[in-house]
Write a protein that holds these residues in place. Sequence first.
Motif: not given
Lengths: 390, 115
Positions: A328-338, A178-187, A12-17
């Motif tokens: 973690n090419v899926s985004g991992g827990l950090k990006g795909r969600g947990h 399907f990843a929860h976090i769709q936001q590019e960030i920089t160091v 499923t999408s990982f987000s708020r369902l």
Amino acid sequence: MREVYVAGIGITSFSRLEFPLSEIAAYPVMMAMKDSGLKDIEHLYVANMGGGRVNHQTGLASAVADTLSLTPSGAELIENGPASGGSAVKQGFMAVASGMHNVVAVTGAERMREVNNLEATDLVATLTHPIAEYIYGVTLPSLAGMFTRLYMDRYGVTDRHLAMVAVKNQRHALRNEFAHIQQEITVEGILDSPEAMTNNPYVAAPLRFFDCCPVSDGGAAVILTSREVAEATGRPLVRLSGVGQASDTHCVHEREDPTELLAVRRAAAGAMEMAGVEPSDVDVAELHDAFTILEIVESEEAGFFPKGEGHLALERGDTELGGRLPINVSGGLKGRGHPVGATGIAQVYEIAHQLRGEAGDRQVEGARVGFTCNFGGFGNNVVCMVLAGE
Amino acid sequence: MKREIYAYRCRRCGELHYPYRMVCRKCRENDHNEFDPEPLPREGILVTHTDLYALPAVFEIRKLGLGIVELSNGVRITGQLRVEEPKIGMKVRGEVEVVRSEMYSDYYGMVFYEA
């Protein structure tokens, strides 16, 4: 033991369902049934941690079996903290490997955003030692914070290395619909900018907001079968070739060397031994980056990099999509969600997707062997898997 | 009454455990309850620490110091840390105090201060 194959996958999408927990668990099974063309599921395994506490729903497996009209198939719930997903896949693996069943579905789901973040964090904190950890206010982020401090002190890992994990995995997540976090960030944005102390505050120093995975809802499922059934589906063959699991002391303070994650080392070695592969054979890995430090340390304990040098591999770009060993090419827990119960299965979903060569613009070219690490507790119960494309 | 937190010494091999466990981790030979409780010493060295800002709801404070301490008898313990500028390796001293208050109960545990 018989050979076991991943014949179908669904997510499923990982987000708020805003769906009942039973439907979040059932939907990916339906997708996996469509994916494989298999309709006759002999047994259902459901992974979930917080249903009874957070969603006021117990006996989830029966609800999911009925939602999918799988009755009278057997069904059971597996709760093993954040490693529930990995444990459920392992149960499914054993059922097929033993010859007891030919076709089983394994699904995992969590609906944690029904409560606020503090309650969700408290749910996970209940897995810590009740009188030697929990009463003090110990949460998983605090254990990770203390672990990170020690690792920085001993191995020279800095907050920039941690930020690089977050940046990499959130960049990978942009390629996962399907990843929860769709936001590019920089160091620079999360560490150096004038806004850094407000957009990236400390959660459990030295860990900051962007070092922690989000709290997500979501579900993921796989269908495991014998070789004959998998061949008949006509889908690319992916074999679940190794499974390893290990536990460690309940209290983190009881570990002889608290910078070691021995359960990861043992579970990874067990999975690789069963599969007959070496760490250097692995082409793509999904690691349990609930906190950025964990991706670095798990990559060492799994044997991909020498102890204390995981952050150097990160600096070189080895773990980036296109690098020597993309992690973690899926985004991992950090990006795909947990979504806790779903995570271990989402990892297997991603690796099967990659080994089929169907991962689209996040495909790791030529991937033949994949690895997953599902980390329960603060490393006190870990399930690792090896998958191989044929 | 002076409050204590206890470690448990195996009667078979002498290994000291904190917290309690039913079977000795070292010899695995002991029978049920074959442990002698020993009060934990209060002096120790800070192994690692954190300041936690995302606190469980029952803690009505902005941040909570937590640490792992290696006590003078070699046993390690997790506790709360009330030290202005904590450093790995510093000497700390523990007191048994209320560490968590809920509606009908107070929970006692080890709180560490600069020695």
